[in-house]
Write a protein that holds these residues in place. Structure first.
Motif, PDB file in Angstrom:
ATOM      1  N   ILE A 203      -9.517  -4.093   7.547  1.00 42.07           N
ATOM      2  CA  ILE A 203      -8.607  -5.201   7.231  1.00 42.07           C
ATOM      3  C   ILE A 203      -8.096  -5.063   5.796  1.00 42.07           C
ATOM      4  N   LEU A 204      -8.979  -4.759   4.871  1.00 40.32           N
ATOM      5  CA  LEU A 204      -8.577  -4.601   3.476  1.00 40.32           C
ATOM      6  C   LEU A 204      -7.625  -3.424   3.315  1.00 40.32           C
ATOM      7  N   ARG A 205      -7.894  -2.313   4.001  1.00 45.00           N
ATOM      8  CA  ARG A 205      -6.976  -1.173   3.943  1.00 45.00           C
ATOM      9  C   ARG A 205      -5.594  -1.546   4.462  1.00 45.00           C
ATOM     10  N   PHE A 206      -5.565  -2.348   5.519  1.00 44.80           N
ATOM     11  CA  PHE A 206      -4.288  -2.752   6.109  1.00 44.80           C
ATOM     12  C   PHE A 206      -3.430  -3.477   5.073  1.00 44.80           C
ATOM     13  N   TRP A 207      -4.003  -4.461   4.387  1.00 45.65           N
ATOM     14  CA  TRP A 207      -3.219  -5.252   3.446  1.00 45.65           C
ATOM     15  C   TRP A 207      -2.951  -4.496   2.149  1.00 45.65           C
ATOM     16  N   CYS A 208      -3.869  -3.620   1.753  1.00 46.91           N
ATOM     17  CA  CYS A 208      -3.563  -2.743   0.616  1.00 46.91           C
ATOM     18  C   CYS A 208      -2.347  -1.879   0.947  1.00 46.91           C
ATOM     19  N   GLY A 209      -2.288  -1.417   2.180  1.00 45.32           N
ATOM     20  CA  GLY A 209      -1.139  -0.637   2.626  1.00 45.32           C
ATOM     21  C   GLY A 209       0.154  -1.421   2.628  1.00 45.32           C
ATOM     22  N   LYS A 210       0.038  -2.734   2.709  1.00 48.61           N
ATOM     23  CA  LYS A 210       1.207  -3.612   2.657  1.00 48.61           C
ATOM     24  C   LYS A 210       1.664  -3.888   1.224  1.00 48.61           C
ATOM     25  N   GLY A 211       0.912  -3.380   0.269  1.00 46.58           N
ATOM     26  CA  GLY A 211       1.330  -3.501  -1.114  1.00 46.58           C
ATOM     27  C   GLY A 211       0.784  -4.692  -1.871  1.00 46.58           C
ATOM     28  N   VAL A 212      -0.193  -5.413  -1.302  1.00 49.61           N
ATOM     29  CA  VAL A 212      -0.742  -6.534  -2.059  1.00 49.61           C
ATOM     30  C   VAL A 212      -1.522  -6.001  -3.257  1.00 49.61           C
ATOM     31  N   ASP A 213      -1.579  -6.812  -4.290  1.00 47.02           N
ATOM     32  CA  ASP A 213      -2.207  -6.382  -5.541  1.00 47.02           C
ATOM     33  C   ASP A 213      -3.660  -6.806  -5.657  1.00 47.02           C
ATOM     34  N   GLY A 214      -4.097  -7.712  -4.789  1.00 42.27           N
ATOM     35  CA  GLY A 214      -5.471  -8.153  -4.893  1.00 42.27           C
ATOM     36  C   GLY A 214      -5.835  -9.158  -3.828  1.00 42.27           C
ATOM     37  N   PHE A 215      -7.083  -9.611  -3.909  1.00 44.89           N
ATOM     38  CA  PHE A 215      -7.653 -10.485  -2.888  1.00 44.89           C
ATOM     39  C   PHE A 215      -8.492 -11.571  -3.537  1.00 44.89           C
TER      40      PHE A 215
END
Length: 566
Positions: A203-215
């Motif tokens: 899940i984290l890889r998916f959103w990192c791939g979407k370009g988000v900068d953090g969580f």
């Protein structure tokens, strides 16, 4: 107080020092459902956020944090996630999310999103499969199921309680129970299961791939539970925070949680720049809780001490000193916050007397005890300059920059927070700080929230007095105070490895004030008195005053002044 904070860590997975944009950032929290509604259905959406990015750039924020926008039955305001890799259609599409990230990047605004790893929705495909499967099955092993006590399993397995009231164990009807630390629609995941680890890394890889900068990590001190047989009761189940300083509480702050975040940091550091992460932990703070902020783990942790502090000089100073001390120990930047989607708005809450039970006060619609709204508003503006005058990461909750008070006008039948029913109407809940924002004074257009006039929570008529459009041309408005403060902060309030926070002596502050001087030469001085002023030192040039009164020789009651010597 004289402390210095060192950045970085010697361990190989430490947060890279060059990727520390967050250490003196201003982050703006968006509760998407209540921020801006572009399609007029009464619920905020991603397109609405895109439409307000220029407003956020003018406010001067460095990043936005989006509360959950995932598909959800909304049993707990979106923190019951049914699909972690999708956008709830009520909020928009994945293409719109991509547009949001791209447009924010153009404006120099980072994007941080919420991750909810302690539990899923009961509508998540994993949990539906678990309920349809037999005890002991791989499907049930993803969650925390346990047989009840008693001859027929008629009693819960332990005395653990839900944060929302009642037992944390929900019966399945066959003598078995599942664990839910929050609402029964939010079953807890089993972090002893490697499959859960792998799923969330994906899940984290998916959103990192979407370009988000953090969580932002929801319930960051939860996740791991002590599931060794026999399950243990808690010494005092009514205390919903760790009851042990060594990680031995069966529900909270266990050593295994730190292992999870070390896995996550290894993943985050694979990206350039490395991804930011901050944990949410609503617990009494101690040095152990701050270890989640070590640079080989999440890197940052929320400390809500300032948010919880009464309007009191000693309480504020003690909170700041403790946060600074523990942040230094963890080699991180301190985090400062005054409000969020879980607590009454500061423009009302700071008016209550010391020692007030906030839940009782909210449930009485702000009448027990009554407050002076004007005094509360002055204190909120003064507190904003305290927070923004502190080195570290500062979080602004949507509407704080408008001076928006708590909405006590919601009727019982209008409430949607599950706490209202779970607590058997003993606590009105959190809806009063989640009412859709007022952008204009047009009531027939939901005060600018949309063009249709619809709103998922009703807005009171007095929202017109706080609309963004009405504050634009007012030099003394709360909105313009925040804009000026953020701009000055960027020049004069910097966090660094060797920074000291130099407290002002009593002969400057008097019995009612406190403050500090920064390496830039800027001084913050707050007057907590409701009646007496504090004289400014000679040769003090006022940079900003929370009342915007134009006073240049003293600090008025319930006021913060930023000044420098000339």
């Amino acid at each position: 107080m004289s402390t210095a904070m060192s950045a970085g860590s010697a361990e190989s997975v430490a947060f890279p020092a060059q990727d520390d944009w967050w250490r003196d950032a201003v982050v703006y929290q968006i509760y998407p459902r209540s921020f801006a509604d572009a399609n007029g259905d009464g619920e905020g959406d991603i397109a609405g956020v895109i439409g307000k990015l220029d407003y956020l750039r003018e406010l001067g924020v460095d990043a936005i944090w989006l509360s959950p926008f995932y598909p959800s039955p909304l049993a707990d305001g979106g923190y019951d996630v049914a699909d972690y890799r999708a956008i709830d259609p009520r909020f928009g599409t994945m293409e719109q999310f991509d547009e949001l990230v791209a447009r924010a990047r153009e404006l120099g605004i980072k994007v941080v999103i919420d991750i909810v790893p302690n539990h899923t929705s009961d509508q998540h495909e994993w949990f539906r499969a678990a309920l349809a499967s037999a005890p002991g099955s791989p499907e049930r092993a993803r969650y925390v199921f346990h047989r009840g006590k008693g001859e027929h399993g008629e009693l819960p397995p332990t005395n653990w309680l839900s944060n929302f009231g009642g037992s944390a164990w929900e019966p399945c009807g066959d003598g078995w129970y599942y664990l839910h630390t929050f609402a029964k629609e939010q079953p807890d995941l089993n972090w002893d299961n490697p499959e859960v680890h792998e799923e969330f890394l994906g899940i984290l890889r998916f959103w990192c791939g979407k370009g988000v900068d953090g969580f932002r990590i929801d319930v960051s001190h939860g996740l791991a539970k002590d599931l060794r047989e026999p399950l243990r009761d808690r010494p005092d189940p009514t205390k919903q925070y760790p009851q042990a300083a060594d990680g031995s509480d069966p529900m909270w702050d266990r050593d295994a949680v730190h292992d999870i975040y070390r896995e996550w940091r290894e993943l985050f550091n694979q990206y350039k720049p490395a991804k930011y992460a901050i944990g949410e932990s609503w617990t009494p703070f101690n040095e152990r809780v701050f270890q989640y902020a070590k640079q080989d783990e999440l890197g940052a942790i929320f400390d809500f001490s300032l948010e919880k502090a009464d309007w009191d000089r000693d309480a504020y100073r003690a909170s700041i000193e403790r946060t600074w001390k523990y942040a230094k120990t963890a080699e991180t930047a301190p985090t400062w916050v005054l409000g969020n989607h879980d607590v009454p708005r500061i423009a009302s809450r700071l008016g209550v007397p010391t020692g007030t039970d906030i839940e009782t006060w909210v449930t009485s619609n702000g009448t027990n005890p009554p407050i002076d709204p004007a005094s509360a508003a002055r204190r909120a503006r003064a507190a904003a300059l305290v927070m923004l005058g502190l080195p570290g990461t500062a979080f602004i909750y949507q509407g704080e920059e408008l001076g928006l008070p708590e909405d006590f006008d919601l009727l019982p039948e209008e409430l949607q927070d599950p706490i209202w029913e779970r607590r058997k109407h003993a606590f009105k809940g959190r809806d009063g700080c989640r009412v859709p924002l007022p952008w204009t004074g047009e009531k027939d257009k939901a005060f600018g929230f949309n063009d249709s006039g619809r709103a998922w929570l009703p807005q009171p008529d007095w929202f017109a007095d706080y609309a963004e459009s009405g504050q634009e041309g007012q030099d003394d408005s709360t909105l313009n105070l925040y804009r000026q403060a953020v701009a000055i902060r960027k020049r004069m309030v910097k966090h660094g490895a060797d920074i000291d926070l130099e407290w002002l002596p009593d002969d400057v502050c008097g019995p009612d004030g406190f403050g500090w001087t920064l390496p830039s030469g800027m001084t913050v001085l707050t007057n907590f008195s409701s009646t007496r002023s504090i004289a400014l030192p000679e040769h003090a040039a006022v940079l900003l005053e929370s009342r915007c009164s134009g006073t240049v020789d003293r600090v008025l009651p319930e006021t913060t002044v930023w000044y420098r010597r000339v």
